[in-house]
Design a protein around this motif. Sequence first.
Motif, PDB file in Angstrom:
ATOM      1  N   GLU A 500       0.805  -1.206   0.000  1.00  0.00           N
ATOM      2  CA  GLU A 500       0.000   0.000   0.000  1.00  0.00           C
ATOM      3  C   GLU A 500       0.846   1.267   0.000  1.00  0.00           C
ATOM      4  OE1 GLU A 500      -2.743  -0.159   3.191  1.00  0.00           O
ATOM      5  OE2 GLU A 500      -3.696  -2.009   2.510  1.00  0.00           O
ATOM      6  N   GLY A 501       1.952   1.240   0.702  1.00  0.00           N
ATOM      7  CA  GLY A 501       2.750   2.455   0.800  1.00  0.00           C
ATOM      8  C   GLY A 501       3.838   2.553  -0.233  1.00  0.00           C
ATOM      9  N   ARG A 502       3.995   1.494  -1.047  1.00  0.00           N
ATOM     10  CA  ARG A 502       5.056   1.465  -2.046  1.00  0.00           C
ATOM     11  C   ARG A 502       6.412   1.803  -1.419  1.00  0.00           C
ATOM     12  NH1 ARG A 502       2.481  -1.476  -5.683  1.00  0.00           N
ATOM     13  NH2 ARG A 502       0.477  -0.566  -6.243  1.00  0.00           N
ATOM     14  N   ARG A 503       6.639   1.254  -0.219  1.00  0.00           N
ATOM     15  CA  ARG A 503       7.882   1.526   0.493  1.00  0.00           C
ATOM     16  C   ARG A 503       8.927   0.480   0.134  1.00  0.00           C
ATOM     17  NH1 ARG A 503       6.871   4.966   4.903  1.00  0.00           N
ATOM     18  NH2 ARG A 503       4.649   5.269   5.368  1.00  0.00           N
ATOM     19  N   SER A 504      10.168   0.812   0.439  1.00  0.00           N
ATOM     20  CA  SER A 504      11.225  -0.178   0.338  1.00  0.00           C
ATOM     21  C   SER A 504      11.108  -1.139   1.513  1.00  0.00           C
ATOM     22  CB  SER A 504      12.596   0.502   0.362  1.00  0.00           C
ATOM     23  OG  SER A 504      12.812   1.144   1.612  1.00  0.00           O
ATOM     24  N   LEU A 505      11.774  -2.276   1.401  1.00  0.00           N
ATOM     25  CA  LEU A 505      11.669  -3.281   2.450  1.00  0.00           C
ATOM     26  C   LEU A 505      12.213  -2.750   3.779  1.00  0.00           C
ATOM     27  CD1 LEU A 505      11.024  -6.113   3.417  1.00  0.00           C
ATOM     28  CD2 LEU A 505      13.241  -6.866   2.546  1.00  0.00           C
ATOM     29  N   ARG A 506      13.326  -2.033   3.727  1.00  0.00           N
ATOM     30  CA  ARG A 506      13.925  -1.534   4.964  1.00  0.00           C
ATOM     31  C   ARG A 506      12.980  -0.558   5.660  1.00  0.00           C
ATOM     32  NH1 ARG A 506      20.116   0.125   3.944  1.00  0.00           N
ATOM     33  NH2 ARG A 506      19.911   0.438   6.196  1.00  0.00           N
ATOM     34  N   ALA A 507      12.330   0.309   4.892  1.00  0.00           N
ATOM     35  CA  ALA A 507      11.388   1.248   5.495  1.00  0.00           C
ATOM     36  C   ALA A 507      10.135   0.527   5.979  1.00  0.00           C
ATOM     37  CB  ALA A 507      11.024   2.335   4.494  1.00  0.00           C
ATOM     38  N   ALA A 508       9.668  -0.449   5.232  1.00  0.00           N
ATOM     39  CA  ALA A 508       8.471  -1.181   5.616  1.00  0.00           C
ATOM     40  C   ALA A 508       8.683  -1.973   6.907  1.00  0.00           C
ATOM     41  CB  ALA A 508       8.051  -2.116   4.488  1.00  0.00           C
ATOM     42  N   VAL A 509       9.894  -2.511   7.097  1.00  0.00           N
ATOM     43  CA  VAL A 509      10.194  -3.265   8.317  1.00  0.00           C
ATOM     44  C   VAL A 509      10.026  -2.385   9.547  1.00  0.00           C
ATOM     45  CG1 VAL A 509      12.070  -4.334   9.630  1.00  0.00           C
ATOM     46  CG2 VAL A 509      11.658  -5.007   7.262  1.00  0.00           C
ATOM     47  N   GLU A 510      10.510  -1.138   9.485  1.00  0.00           N
ATOM     48  CA  GLU A 510      10.443  -0.248  10.643  1.00  0.00           C
ATOM     49  C   GLU A 510       9.036   0.276  10.864  1.00  0.00           C
ATOM     50  OE1 GLU A 510      12.861   0.013  12.660  1.00  0.00           O
ATOM     51  OE2 GLU A 510      14.294  -1.055  11.413  1.00  0.00           O
ATOM     52  N   VAL A 511       8.357   0.675   9.782  1.00  0.00           N
ATOM     53  CA  VAL A 511       7.003   1.219   9.929  1.00  0.00           C
ATOM     54  C   VAL A 511       6.036   0.124  10.364  1.00  0.00           C
ATOM     55  CG1 VAL A 511       5.087   2.303   8.711  1.00  0.00           C
ATOM     56  CG2 VAL A 511       7.434   3.055   8.258  1.00  0.00           C
ATOM     57  N   ALA A 512       6.161  -1.066   9.796  1.00  0.00           N
ATOM     58  CA  ALA A 512       5.266  -2.166  10.165  1.00  0.00           C
ATOM     59  C   ALA A 512       5.458  -2.573  11.624  1.00  0.00           C
ATOM     60  CB  ALA A 512       5.507  -3.359   9.246  1.00  0.00           C
ATOM     61  N   TRP A 513       6.683  -2.445  12.129  1.00  0.00           N
ATOM     62  CA  TRP A 513       6.951  -2.844  13.507  1.00  0.00           C
ATOM     63  C   TRP A 513       6.216  -1.959  14.506  1.00  0.00           C
ATOM     64  CZ3 TRP A 513       8.031  -6.410  16.686  1.00  0.00           C
ATOM     65  CH2 TRP A 513       8.517  -6.139  17.969  1.00  0.00           C
ATOM     66  N   VAL A 514       6.079  -0.665  14.191  1.00  0.00           N
ATOM     67  CA  VAL A 514       5.411   0.248  15.110  1.00  0.00           C
ATOM     68  C   VAL A 514       3.969  -0.199  15.360  1.00  0.00           C
ATOM     69  CG1 VAL A 514       4.666   2.634  15.457  1.00  0.00           C
ATOM     70  CG2 VAL A 514       6.885   2.160  14.410  1.00  0.00           C
ATOM     71  N   ARG A 515       3.285  -0.652  14.302  1.00  0.00           N
ATOM     72  CA  ARG A 515       1.897  -1.079  14.454  1.00  0.00           C
ATOM     73  C   ARG A 515       1.783  -2.539  14.895  1.00  0.00           C
ATOM     74  NH1 ARG A 515      -1.299   1.684   9.318  1.00  0.00           N
ATOM     75  NH2 ARG A 515      -1.197   3.836  10.082  1.00  0.00           N
ATOM     76  N   ALA A 516       2.662  -3.376  14.420  1.00  0.00           N
ATOM     77  CA  ALA A 516       2.564  -4.800  14.760  1.00  0.00           C
ATOM     78  C   ALA A 516       2.859  -5.045  16.238  1.00  0.00           C
ATOM     79  CB  ALA A 516       3.522  -5.608  13.891  1.00  0.00           C
ATOM     80  N   ARG A 517       3.798  -4.307  16.783  1.00  0.00           N
ATOM     81  CA  ARG A 517       4.149  -4.563  18.182  1.00  0.00           C
ATOM     82  C   ARG A 517       2.994  -4.238  19.118  1.00  0.00           C
ATOM     83  NH1 ARG A 517       8.550   0.337  19.040  1.00  0.00           N
ATOM     84  NH2 ARG A 517       7.054   2.071  19.077  1.00  0.00           N
ATOM     85  N   ARG A 518       2.139  -3.254  18.722  1.00  0.00           N
ATOM     86  CA  ARG A 518       0.978  -2.944  19.544  1.00  0.00           C
ATOM     87  C   ARG A 518       0.028  -4.137  19.594  1.00  0.00           C
ATOM     88  NH1 ARG A 518      -2.599   1.877  17.412  1.00  0.00           N
ATOM     89  NH2 ARG A 518      -2.874   0.318  15.759  1.00  0.00           N
ATOM     90  N   THR A 519      -0.219  -4.728  18.446  1.00  0.00           N
ATOM     91  CA  THR A 519      -1.094  -5.900  18.403  1.00  0.00           C
ATOM     92  C   THR A 519      -0.491  -7.062  19.179  1.00  0.00           C
ATOM     93  OG1 THR A 519      -1.873  -5.202  16.232  1.00  0.00           O
ATOM     94  CG2 THR A 519      -2.312  -7.476  16.879  1.00  0.00           C
ATOM     95  N   ILE A 520       0.818  -7.263  19.037  1.00  0.00           N
ATOM     96  CA  ILE A 520       1.497  -8.370  19.732  1.00  0.00           C
ATOM     97  C   ILE A 520       1.422  -8.173  21.239  1.00  0.00           C
ATOM     98  CG2 ILE A 520       3.727  -9.467  20.112  1.00  0.00           C
ATOM     99  CD1 ILE A 520       4.387  -8.829  17.168  1.00  0.00           C
ATOM    100  N   LEU A 521       1.691  -6.962  21.702  1.00  0.00           N
ATOM    101  CA  LEU A 521       1.679  -6.699  23.140  1.00  0.00           C
ATOM    102  C   LEU A 521       0.274  -6.859  23.719  1.00  0.00           C
ATOM    103  CD1 LEU A 521       4.101  -3.640  23.441  1.00  0.00           C
ATOM    104  CD2 LEU A 521       4.504  -5.995  24.189  1.00  0.00           C
TER     105      LEU A 521
END
Length: 606
Positions: A500-521
């Motif tokens: 959706e964001g047409r991001r690079s993998l390195r950028a997607a890893v960091e941005v996705a982590w901000v939201r995924a960690r909330r769900t995980i916690l």
Amino acid sequence: MARPTSRHSRPGRTLLVLLALILAMGGTMLLQKAYTPKLGLDLAGGTTVTLSPVTLNNASPPEEILDRAVNIIRDRVNGTGISDAEVAKSGDNIIISIPGVGQNEAIKLVATTAELRFRQVLAAEATQVPQELATNAPSPSASPSATGASPTPSGKQSSAKPTATQSAGAPKPTTSPTGKALSSALTAPTPSASGSPQPSATPSAEGKKQESKKGQDAKSTPTASPSAQASTPPAQDPNAGINTEGIDPAVLAQYNKLNCADPKNRGQGVQDDPNKQYAACQDDGSFKYVLDVAKVVGTDIDTASAGIPQGRSEWSVQLDFKSKGAGAWGDLTTKAYNAQPPRNQVAVVLDGVVITAPNIISPIPGGRAEITGNFTQASATQLAEQLKYGALPLKFNRSSVDTVSSTLGQDQLRGGLIAGLIGLVLVVLYCLLYYRGLGIVAVLSLVVATIITYTSVVVLGHNANFRLSLPHIIGLVVSIGITADSFIVYFERIRDEMKEGRRSLRAAVEVAWVRARRTILIADAVMFIAAIVLYFLAVGGVAGFAFAMGLTTLIDIVVVFLFTKPFIALLAKMKFFAKGHPLSGLDAERMSETGTAARTTTPQEA
């Protein structure tokens, strides 16, 4: 809503922290030479003890008292660690299942009544003990609370025990200026020459002549000389020298007949009635006492702890009384303080035996007391634990002690491990087929979680008495799904960001982590809260399952934060993943097929 921005991360440092944690736990195992976990009752066998209650009138104990005894024994067992022991009620009996073979210390801990009585001493007498006992086992010193009793000039509490020369017929001990009880041998006046004539040790010459002159008459006349009459002492009153005021005659007769030199007569484990006077022995048999009714009992104690007081070298047990017990303790010590020896002593009686009988040298109204008496660390800790977890309202006899076999548990363990292995293989195959290259991260995350879980179980086993049982195995198997769910949430969020964001993998890893960690916690927090509630409300195997589930939930957070995320950040720098190789799991074709589905399956993450 503003989209999270990528942040600069340092995955190498995070992985080093994880490595240090694993090495620290592994080093602990090596230092303690602990390489395998301890096993519970169903896996390693153990001991089953059946306790039968004993009441004063041989009647069935009330149900509420029996339930209270079950709770106290369960608290004592759990106080020794996470041992997975089970305490259950069967009719009027209590059945205790203790993991391991030869658990004598634990059996002694749960079976003893640990009913503490504080009784004023009414009479005391030293007894004849074996010579090796008298020389090798010095009588213990005892003192009230350091906050309530004032010290002697030497800085130590004065001993209240009679000396070895005191007997029932000896004069009553007097009190020295320092408050110590002295024997009659130290306080008796020096004999004077003005009393009744005493035979001389060295007869004079004239005496010898008279003695030889009367020799013939002595042979013919069978009349005993005064010296011969003096050699036969008159019968002594057994109560001579004893202040019998207020003493029950039946207890006094029992006291006179009591022979504490014989260990069989010391009354170990006797259920003494706190409302009646009592004749008891010192635990080493060196003294015997007449004790008044118990003014303070074990249930009046709030807490108990073992330690070495500041400025001293011996172990002791500190007691804190409840509000009611504090008042009774203050009244008891005040009464003893105003009495004459030996009634200025307060005996501490445990299971019918006098542990110590301190000399009260000042009233103690503060509700605190200290028990000393040549304690070792082990004996002081054991006594403190017995008192800390409450005094049993009943006395119990061990009606049976049986050894439990682990044959059935071993078969169940084998079946459980096979089921867990099948489940693990299926999870690994699914991750490799669906996520391809990212599946390697999932497999390695499971490996790291397994290593941390194993080392945690071993370290807890040798430091907190944690024993692995079948319910624990079930909880650990369930943790496979918990860990897999965490990195699946993260993987899907990375794909969404790249699509959706047409991001690079390195950028997607960091941005996705901000939201995924909330769900995980949030998911792990719900699981951990459920484990805590289940652990404290359940007992036995269910509590063991809850403990394992809570432990693996914490391990899942450690693995995701310290391994999964930083490891993916490192892989994002590789061309194989950054360029979207078909085997990486991040190729454009696969992401176009799964992006929409992944987005609709987790709407709460938006």
